[in-house]
Structure formats: structure tokens, C-alpha cells
Design a protein around this motif. Structure first.
Motif, PDB file in Angstrom:
ATOM      1  N   MET A  40       0.850  -1.211  -0.070  1.00 53.99           N
ATOM      2  CA  MET A  40       0.062   0.012  -0.144  1.00 53.99           C
ATOM      3  C   MET A  40       0.704   1.144   0.085  1.00 53.99           C
ATOM      4  SD  MET A  40      -1.401   2.516   2.108  1.00 53.99           S
ATOM      5  CE  MET A  40      -1.307   2.095   3.863  1.00 53.99           C
ATOM      6  N   VAL A  41       0.471   2.241  -0.871  1.00 49.22           N
ATOM      7  CA  VAL A  41       1.067   3.565  -0.785  1.00 49.22           C
ATOM      8  C   VAL A  41       0.167   4.569  -0.024  1.00 49.22           C
ATOM      9  CG1 VAL A  41       1.954   5.351  -2.239  1.00 49.22           C
ATOM     10  CG2 VAL A  41       2.455   2.962  -2.843  1.00 49.22           C
ATOM     11  N   GLN A  42       0.501   5.307   0.656  1.00 47.11           N
ATOM     12  CA  GLN A  42       0.001   6.238   1.560  1.00 47.11           C
ATOM     13  C   GLN A  42      -0.049   7.472   1.045  1.00 47.11           C
ATOM     14  OE1 GLN A  42      -2.146   5.668   4.791  1.00 47.11           O
ATOM     15  NE2 GLN A  42      -2.851   7.416   3.501  1.00 47.11           N
ATOM     16  N   GLY A  43      -1.005   8.134   0.618  1.00 53.22           N
ATOM     17  CA  GLY A  43      -1.033   9.492   0.146  1.00 53.22           C
ATOM     18  C   GLY A  43      -1.759  10.378   1.072  1.00 53.22           C
ATOM     19  N   GLU A  79      -5.705   5.643   0.268  1.00 54.59           N
ATOM     20  CA  GLU A  79      -4.682   4.660   0.268  1.00 54.59           C
ATOM     21  C   GLU A  79      -4.465   3.991  -1.200  1.00 54.59           C
ATOM     22  OE1 GLU A  79      -6.065   2.342   3.466  1.00 54.59           O
ATOM     23  OE2 GLU A  79      -5.709   4.199   4.814  1.00 54.59           O
ATOM     24  N   GLN A  80      -3.327   3.711  -1.714  1.00 55.95           N
ATOM     25  CA  GLN A  80      -3.173   3.649  -3.162  1.00 55.95           C
ATOM     26  C   GLN A  80      -2.649   2.075  -3.365  1.00 55.95           C
ATOM     27  OE1 GLN A  80      -0.781   6.241  -5.102  1.00 55.95           O
ATOM     28  NE2 GLN A  80      -1.477   7.990  -3.864  1.00 55.95           N
ATOM     29  N   TYR A  81      -2.929   1.374  -4.463  1.00 56.61           N
ATOM     30  CA  TYR A  81      -2.449   0.098  -4.887  1.00 56.61           C
ATOM     31  C   TYR A  81      -2.271   0.174  -6.400  1.00 56.61           C
ATOM     32  CZ  TYR A  81      -4.207  -1.212  -0.382  1.00 56.61           C
ATOM     33  OH  TYR A  81      -4.490  -1.514   0.902  1.00 56.61           O
ATOM     34  N   ALA A  82      -1.329  -0.376  -6.779  1.00 57.71           N
ATOM     35  CA  ALA A  82      -1.012  -0.727  -8.270  1.00 57.71           C
ATOM     36  C   ALA A  82      -2.258  -1.318  -8.857  1.00 57.71           C
ATOM     37  CB  ALA A  82       0.098  -1.205  -8.575  1.00 57.71           C
ATOM     38  N   TYR A  83      -2.750  -1.189 -10.017  1.00 52.01           N
ATOM     39  CA  TYR A  83      -4.012  -1.986 -10.266  1.00 52.01           C
ATOM     40  C   TYR A  83      -3.478  -2.924 -11.886  1.00 52.01           C
ATOM     41  CZ  TYR A  83      -8.859  -2.722 -11.749  1.00 52.01           C
ATOM     42  OH  TYR A  83     -10.201  -3.554 -11.764  1.00 52.01           O
ATOM     43  N   PRO A  84      -3.982  -3.869 -11.810  1.00 52.55           N
ATOM     44  CA  PRO A  84      -4.873  -4.682 -11.118  1.00 52.55           C
ATOM     45  C   PRO A  84      -4.507  -5.061  -9.651  1.00 52.55           C
ATOM     46  CG  PRO A  84      -4.100  -6.311 -12.823  1.00 52.55           C
ATOM     47  CD  PRO A  84      -3.605  -4.866 -13.098  1.00 52.55           C
ATOM     48  N   VAL A  85      -5.151  -5.202  -8.641  1.00 49.89           N
ATOM     49  CA  VAL A  85      -4.645  -5.834  -7.292  1.00 49.89           C
ATOM     50  C   VAL A  85      -5.500  -6.853  -6.948  1.00 49.89           C
ATOM     51  CG1 VAL A  85      -6.406  -4.030  -6.196  1.00 49.89           C
ATOM     52  CG2 VAL A  85      -4.461  -4.890  -4.821  1.00 49.89           C
ATOM     53  N   THR A  86      -4.709  -7.698  -6.322  1.00 50.14           N
ATOM     54  CA  THR A  86      -5.603  -8.913  -5.744  1.00 50.14           C
ATOM     55  C   THR A  86      -6.446  -8.712  -4.438  1.00 50.14           C
ATOM     56  OG1 THR A  86      -3.589  -9.881  -4.395  1.00 50.14           O
ATOM     57  CG2 THR A  86      -3.541 -10.609  -6.517  1.00 50.14           C
ATOM     58  N   LEU A  87      -7.365  -9.588  -4.294  1.00 48.05           N
ATOM     59  CA  LEU A  87      -8.254  -9.239  -3.296  1.00 48.05           C
ATOM     60  C   LEU A  87      -7.370  -9.602  -2.016  1.00 48.05           C
ATOM     61  CD1 LEU A  87     -10.798  -8.979  -1.656  1.00 48.05           C
ATOM     62  CD2 LEU A  87     -11.293 -11.397  -2.068  1.00 48.05           C
ATOM     63  N   ASP A  88      -6.428 -10.142  -1.846  1.00 47.33           N
ATOM     64  CA  ASP A  88      -5.606 -10.609  -0.707  1.00 47.33           C
ATOM     65  C   ASP A  88      -4.852  -9.415  -0.328  1.00 47.33           C
ATOM     66  OD1 ASP A  88      -6.309 -13.226  -0.335  1.00 47.33           O
ATOM     67  OD2 ASP A  88      -4.635 -14.193  -1.370  1.00 47.33           O
ATOM     68  N   PRO A 148      -1.758   2.604 -13.909  1.00 45.87           N
ATOM     69  CA  PRO A 148      -3.257   2.392 -13.158  1.00 45.87           C
ATOM     70  C   PRO A 148      -3.252   1.984 -11.616  1.00 45.87           C
ATOM     71  CG  PRO A 148      -3.129   1.114 -15.392  1.00 45.87           C
ATOM     72  CD  PRO A 148      -1.767   1.411 -14.981  1.00 45.87           C
ATOM     73  N   THR A 149      -4.147   2.690 -11.004  1.00 48.23           N
ATOM     74  CA  THR A 149      -4.117   2.730  -9.503  1.00 48.23           C
ATOM     75  C   THR A 149      -5.340   2.588  -8.976  1.00 48.23           C
ATOM     76  OG1 THR A 149      -1.995   4.160  -9.735  1.00 48.23           O
ATOM     77  CG2 THR A 149      -3.271   3.976  -7.452  1.00 48.23           C
ATOM     78  N   LEU A 150      -5.584   1.945  -7.956  1.00 51.63           N
ATOM     79  CA  LEU A 150      -6.680   2.016  -7.004  1.00 51.63           C
ATOM     80  C   LEU A 150      -6.526   2.658  -5.930  1.00 51.63           C
ATOM     81  CD1 LEU A 150      -9.134  -1.073  -6.482  1.00 51.63           C
ATOM     82  CD2 LEU A 150      -8.168   0.209  -4.520  1.00 51.63           C
ATOM     83  N   PHE A 151      -7.582   3.600  -5.681  1.00 58.08           N
ATOM     84  CA  PHE A 151      -7.499   4.394  -4.380  1.00 58.08           C
ATOM     85  C   PHE A 151      -8.815   4.140  -3.500  1.00 58.08           C
ATOM     86  CE2 PHE A 151      -5.610   6.818  -7.859  1.00 58.08           C
ATOM     87  CZ  PHE A 151      -4.598   7.492  -7.120  1.00 58.08           C
ATOM     88  N   ASN A 152      -8.481   3.788  -2.436  1.00 57.20           N
ATOM     89  CA  ASN A 152      -9.722   3.359  -1.386  1.00 57.20           C
ATOM     90  C   ASN A 152      -9.344   4.013   0.102  1.00 57.20           C
ATOM     91  OD1 ASN A 152      -9.069  -0.008  -0.184  1.00 57.20           O
ATOM     92  ND2 ASN A 152      -7.866   1.678  -0.004  1.00 57.20           N
TER      93      ASN A 152
END
Length: 383
Positions: A283-286, A290-299, A328-332
Motif C-alpha cells: 500500500m502507498v499512503q497519500g 490509500e493506493q495500490y497498483a492496479y489490478p490488485v488481488t483481493l488478498d 493504473p492505480t486503485l484508491f480506497n
């Protein structure tokens, strides 16, 4: 018997699809992901909103009030707990954009009472990324007001050097938002309600719910299934105090997907919350997100939203220079109060996003798992 029937009816109410043109595969994915949550965790109501290529769809289940058996809609107000922190980050980024605040500032610049104290070694950036050196998840019970807050920070002793440890913390992020408001010389809630919400196009979002909107405010339910709403507290506005509808929260997500649609100062503010500063595991903290390289696994997504990440200190590494996502990045961000649970995520490169609002604080892994299943359907619909 009447209470049993009421509970059953809240779980068996049919889904209300606010956008009748939702693709059948998406509707099926949402239904299969959400319905089990109501039953397994005794959640009275859930509203799930999605956006795909600028098209919004909303799905509502159960009730906003068990007592009145009122069904929720896309306009029902929910507490979003710590998803509020993404708004605090937007406020701080807005202050940066206006030149009122710097991430390199130390708190004593705005709070002279902290001059020379250990906490003054940390920077605004550290407070916005939970890396000040070990601030706890919550303030101790005796901290009831601003005077207590200042006294607490004056006596606080770090457990790690700033920037070496990530410890998720309301006092940390709350101070981040508080310093931004002090830098702007304005009340934090006022900044939100008169500047940030309007510039984001949010017309049914509040820190302080006005009487005219109270009829739309859902009741949350605690572990004993008693109706409850959030109580005031130190840094409540900054860390858990936003009340918002699914329609407005998906609009906020869309603003993050397409910041170029916003007026210049708010565009830069939103873009500022997408920059990464620290890496903890995958996880990358902004700022806020919170960010993840996408696609990201559920785990990986579950690991980043795990109890260990929320409750324990974790070693972290600061980037040599702030990182703008290169792919591509997922933010959550997840959020909870005693009576509500929320989750928001988006992938700008795919132009997809999701918000989940519930009037019960059910487990985060269940939220993330359900959202991930819907995310896969969104990804497919975006092709």
C-alpha cells in the motif's frame, strides 16, 4: 414476534435500483455481493453506488430506519466515519494550493503552545500520512476539548522517529486537518461547507446536518441493534464527521476520477491527494487515500485494510520524492462509526468507482470482499 418480523422484513425488502438501465451483469454482481451482508451481519440497510465511464447506478437494500421501516435511497444521509479523512485531506491540499500551508511546516507555526515539544519535530506531511512517530488510534478518554487536546500533544512522547513508522491515528489526521484550518484562519467546518463541498458539486453533504435535511438522515445501529448516531468529539469534523448521500459520495469519487472537470483550485487540491509519500507493504499512503497498483488481488487489498494496518504500528518507507501514480492505480478508504460502515474506491485509468454505505458497522473484510466482487464486474463493464 413483531420484532422478529421487523428484522426479517428489513432483510427481505426488494432491491431498489435507482438507475433502471444498469447492465444485468452488474445488477447481478451487486445483488450477489450485498444481499448476504444484510443477512450475515444483520445490517438494516445498504446503499451501493457505482460509476462506469461517467454513468451512475445506485442499488438500495433494507431500511434507513428500523423503527419507521423507511427504505434508503441514493439521497439518504449516512455517516461515513474515516472516509471523512479524504475530505480533510482535500481541505489540506486546498490550503496547499492556495499557498496557505506547506507540508514541511511544523505544528508550532500554527500552534505556538507546541513549540519545542517532541511532537513539533514532525511535519504537516507526517500528520497527514500517520507517520508522526506513534500517535495512537484514538485520543485517551480524558481528552474532551481543544484545551485537553493541546495538553495531550504537549506531553506526548513518540515511539519512533518521524517518517519511519505508520500508525493509523485519528489524532494524527485530525491535527492535519486542524492545522490546515488554522493556516487558512477559518473554522474547519466552515471551509468544508462553504468552499470544498460546493466546489466539488456536493449539495447534500454536511458536517453539521441542518434541520431541513434531518428527515434524510439514516439511523445507525450498534451491536445491540439500538439506534445510534455519532457523538461529537475532538477532531470529529476532520476524522469521522461527514454525513453524505450515496449520490454525493459517488460524485466525489467522479471528481477524483476526473479532476479536470473541477475549477482550477479544487482540481489541484484533488490531484494533490493522489500523490504518494510512503509505502507500507503493498500500500502507498497519500493524503487521505490509500493506493495500490492496479489490478490488485483481493488478498492484497484485504491486507492493506486489515486489523494489523489499523491497530498496530507498521514500518514504512518514505519515497525519495513524492510519487504521482505511473500506471493504473486503485484508491480506497474505509470508514466506520459506532452505527455505520462505509467504503469508497476508484480506478481513474478505468473510469470506474464504487461507494458502499451501511447503517451498521459490519466487518471491514466483508465490505472489501463484497466491493471487490462488484469491482470485477465494473472492470468488465468498462471494457
Amino acid at each position: 414476534m413483531a420484532s422478529v418480523l421487523a428484522a426479517l422484513s428489513s432483510c427481505l425488502l426488494p432491491v431498489t435500483v435507482q438507475a433502471a438501465d444498469a447492465p444485468q451483469k452488474l445488477t447481478t454482481a451487486v445483488d450477489q455481493a450485498v444481499r448476504p451482508l444484510l443477512k450475515q451481519y444483520d445490517v438494516p440497510g445498504i446503499v451501493l453506488g457505482v460509476t462506469v465511464n461517467g454513468r451512475q447506478h445506485f442499488f438500495a437494500y433494507g431500511v434507513a430506519s428500523k423503527e419507521k421501516q423507511t427504505p434508503p435511497t441514493k439521497d439518504t444521509l449516512f455517516e461515513i466515519g474515516s472516509v471523512s479523512k479524504t475530505f480533510a485531506a482535500t481541505v489540506a491540499s486546498y490550503a496547499l494550493t492556495l499557498g496557505k500551508l506547506s507540508l514541511e511546516d511544523h505544528p508550532s507555526k500554527y500552534m505556538p503552545a507546541l513549540q519545542g515539544k517532541p511532537i513539533d519535530k514532525a511535519t504537516v506531511l507526517n500528520f497527514g500520512t500517520y507517520t508522526a512517530g506513534g500517535l495512537p488510534l484514538q485520543f485517551p478518554g480524558p481528552v474532551k476539548n481543544d484545551r485537553d487536546m493541546i495538553a495531550y500533544f504537549q506531553q506526548w512522547q513518540p515511539s519512533a522517529a518521524p517518517g519511519t513508522q505508520r500508525r493509523y491515528s485519528n489524532p494524527s489526521l485530525g491535527l492535519f486537518g486542524h492545522l490546515a484550518a488554522l493556516a487558512m484562519k477559518r473554522d474547519y467546518a466552515q471551509i468544508m461547507e462553504t468552499d470544498v463541498f460546493p466546489k466539488l458539486g456536493l449539495n447534500h453533504t454536511y458536517v453539521r446536518v441542518p434541520q431541513a435535511a434531518m428527515a434524510d438522515y439514516a439511523w445507525g445501529y450498534n451491536k445491540a441493534n439500538k439506534p445510534i448516531r455519532a457523538n461529537p468529539g475532538v477532531f470529529d469534523s476532520e476524522t469521522y464527521g461527514v454525513r453524505i448521500s450515496a449520490a454525493d459520495l459517488i460524485r466525489f469519487v467522479e471528481a477524483n476520477i476526473r479532476p479536470d472537470t473541477l475549477e482550477p483550485s479544487m482540481r489541484r487540491a484533488v490531484e494533490g491527494t493522489h500523490i504518494g509519500y510512503f509505502k507500507t507493504g503493498d500500500m502507498v499512503q497519500g493524503l487521505g487515500w490509500e493506493q495500490y497498483a492496479y489490478p490488485v488481488t483481493l488478498d492484497r487489498l484485504l491486507a492493506g485494510n486489515s486489523e494489523a494496518m489499523i491497530q498496530q504500528p507498521n514500518a514504512t518507507t518514505q519515497f525519495g520524492a513524492p510519487q504521482t501514480p505511473s500506471g493504473p492505480t486503485l484508491f480506497n478508504k474505509t470508514g466506520s462509526t459506532n452505527g455505520f460502515g462505509a467504503y469508497a474506491l476508484f480506478v481513474p485509468a478505468k473510469k470506474i468507482g464504487l461507494v458502499m454505505l451501511a447503517n451498521k458497522n459490519f466487518p471491514i473484510p466483508a465490505r472489501v470482499t463484497a466491493a471487490y466482487a462488484v469491482l470485477e464486474a465494473l472492470d468488465a463493464a468498462a471494457q
